[in-house]
Write a protein that holds these residues in place. Sequence first.
Motif, short mmCIF file in Angstrom:
data_model
loop_
_atom_site.label_atom_id
_atom_site.label_comp_id
_atom_site.label_asym_id
_atom_site.label_seq_id
_atom_site.Cartn_x
_atom_site.Cartn_y
_atom_site.Cartn_z
N LEU A 44 0.57 -1.21 0.12
CA LEU A 44 -0.10 -0.07 0.05
C LEU A 44 0.92 1.31 -0.03
O LEU A 44 1.81 1.17 0.85
N PRO A 45 0.76 2.27 -0.90
CA PRO A 45 1.27 3.60 -0.78
C PRO A 45 0.98 4.31 0.28
O PRO A 45 0.08 4.16 1.21
N SER A 46 1.90 5.24 0.90
CA SER A 46 1.73 5.69 2.34
C SER A 46 0.46 6.91 1.96
O SER A 46 0.14 7.21 3.31
N ALA A 47 -0.08 7.05 1.14
CA ALA A 47 -1.04 8.00 0.81
C ALA A 47 -2.46 7.33 1.11
O ALA A 47 -3.36 7.84 1.14
N SER A 48 -2.40 5.84 1.43
CA SER A 48 -3.72 5.25 1.48
C SER A 48 -4.02 5.51 3.24
O SER A 48 -3.39 4.84 4.02
N GLY A 49 -5.01 6.30 3.40
CA GLY A 49 -5.36 7.02 4.78
C GLY A 49 -6.31 5.69 5.21
O GLY A 49 -6.30 5.67 6.50
N VAL A 50 -7.15 5.05 4.40
CA VAL A 50 -8.34 4.17 4.88
C VAL A 50 -7.87 2.99 4.22
O VAL A 50 -7.87 3.19 3.02
N VAL A 51 -8.44 1.89 4.90
CA VAL A 51 -8.39 0.56 4.19
C VAL A 51 -9.42 -0.05 4.45
O VAL A 51 -9.86 -0.44 5.77
N ILE A 52 -10.37 -0.57 3.52
CA ILE A 52 -11.41 -1.44 3.64
C ILE A 52 -11.00 -2.96 3.43
O ILE A 52 -10.23 -3.16 2.42
N LEU A 53 -11.14 -3.66 4.55
CA LEU A 53 -10.97 -5.01 4.36
C LEU A 53 -11.99 -6.08 4.37
O LEU A 53 -12.90 -5.80 5.11
N THR A 54 -11.85 -7.13 3.80
CA THR A 54 -12.72 -8.39 3.72
C THR A 54 -12.47 -8.88 5.22
O THR A 54 -11.32 -8.77 5.60
N PRO A 55 -13.31 -9.89 5.61
CA PRO A 55 -13.03 -10.46 6.92
C PRO A 55 -11.75 -11.49 6.78
O PRO A 55 -10.81 -11.55 7.73
N ALA A 56 -11.62 -11.98 5.61
CA ALA A 56 -10.39 -12.89 5.34
C ALA A 56 -9.29 -12.29 5.29
O ALA A 56 -8.12 -12.41 5.97
N ALA A 57 -9.21 -10.91 4.56
CA ALA A 57 -8.04 -10.15 4.50
C ALA A 57 -7.66 -9.62 5.85
O ALA A 57 -6.40 -9.52 6.36
N ALA A 58 -8.72 -9.03 6.79
CA ALA A 58 -8.51 -8.67 8.15
C ALA A 58 -7.82 -9.89 8.89
O ALA A 58 -6.67 -9.52 9.58
N GLY A 59 -8.09 -11.08 8.87
CA GLY A 59 -7.38 -11.73 9.64
C GLY A 59 -6.05 -12.32 9.30
O GLY A 59 -5.25 -12.58 10.21
N ALA A 60 -5.82 -12.21 7.93
CA ALA A 60 -4.57 -12.45 7.41
C ALA A 60 -3.54 -11.37 7.79
O ALA A 60 -2.39 -11.52 8.38
N ILE A 61 -4.21 -10.15 7.87
CA ILE A 61 -3.09 -8.97 8.23
C ILE A 61 -2.96 -8.85 9.89
O ILE A 61 -2.06 -8.37 10.40
N GLY A 62 -3.99 -9.27 10.47
CA GLY A 62 -3.87 -9.45 12.20
C GLY A 62 -3.74 -8.05 12.66
O GLY A 62 -4.24 -7.04 12.21
N ALA A 63 -2.89 -8.10 13.78
CA ALA A 63 -2.56 -7.05 14.57
C ALA A 63 -2.02 -5.84 13.80
O ALA A 63 -2.03 -4.73 14.25
N ARG A 64 -1.49 -6.05 12.48
CA ARG A 64 -0.99 -4.88 11.68
C ARG A 64 -1.76 -3.88 11.38
O ARG A 64 -1.62 -2.88 11.00
N ARG A 65 -3.12 -4.27 11.42
CA ARG A 65 -4.30 -3.28 11.01
C ARG A 65 -4.05 -2.19 12.02
O ARG A 65 -4.50 -0.94 11.57
N GLY A 66 -3.43 -1.89 12.97
CA GLY A 66 -3.35 -0.74 13.66
C GLY A 66 -2.48 0.03 13.20
O GLY A 66 -2.23 1.23 13.65
N GLU A 67 -1.54 -0.16 11.92
CA GLU A 67 -0.76 0.86 11.36
C GLU A 67 -1.43 1.76 10.54
O GLU A 67 -0.94 2.76 10.28
N ARG A 68 -2.68 1.51 10.36
CA ARG A 68 -3.47 2.52 9.41
C ARG A 68 -5.02 2.23 9.93
O ARG A 68 -5.53 1.38 10.78
N LEU A 69 -5.79 3.13 9.36
CA LEU A 69 -7.44 3.40 9.69
C LEU A 69 -7.95 2.32 8.65
O LEU A 69 -7.65 2.23 7.62
N THR A 70 -8.69 1.30 9.31
CA THR A 70 -9.28 0.25 8.64
C THR A 70 -10.54 0.08 9.18
O THR A 70 -11.19 0.54 10.10
N THR A 71 -11.31 -0.54 8.35
CA THR A 71 -12.70 -0.82 8.61
C THR A 71 -12.88 -2.27 7.93
O THR A 71 -12.31 -2.71 6.49
N VAL A 72 -13.64 -3.15 8.31
CA VAL A 72 -13.82 -4.50 7.90
C VAL A 72 -15.39 -4.71 7.63
O VAL A 72 -15.96 -4.39 8.26
N LEU A 73 -15.34 -5.41 6.30
CA LEU A 73 -16.66 -5.71 5.77
C LEU A 73 -17.44 -6.75 6.59
O LEU A 73 -16.68 -7.40 7.07
#
Length: 75
Positions: A44-73
């Motif tokens: 992801l480029p540094s300009a990505s301020g918000v990241v929308i994740l599917t539940p599967a992607a959120a599980g794969a990324i895990g705790a690193r989600r805290g690095e950016r503002l995210t929302t999980v579908l």
Amino acid sequence: MPELRRAGVAAIGEVARIEGYALAGVAIRPAEDPDAARRAWDALPSASGVVILTPAAAGAIGARRGERLTTVLPA
């Protein structure tokens, strides 16, 4: 007046779940498996301020989600 910068929005996950977001200008990052989701996150480029994740992607990324503002579908 301070300079305003526009943050980008990205979506990571299974194509069937995220492809419609492209119509709203969201940068689509297809990821059909956990490794692909982690690679998409890392790329992801540094300009990505918000990241929308599917539940599967959120599980794969895990705790690193805290690095950016995210929302999980919803599942």
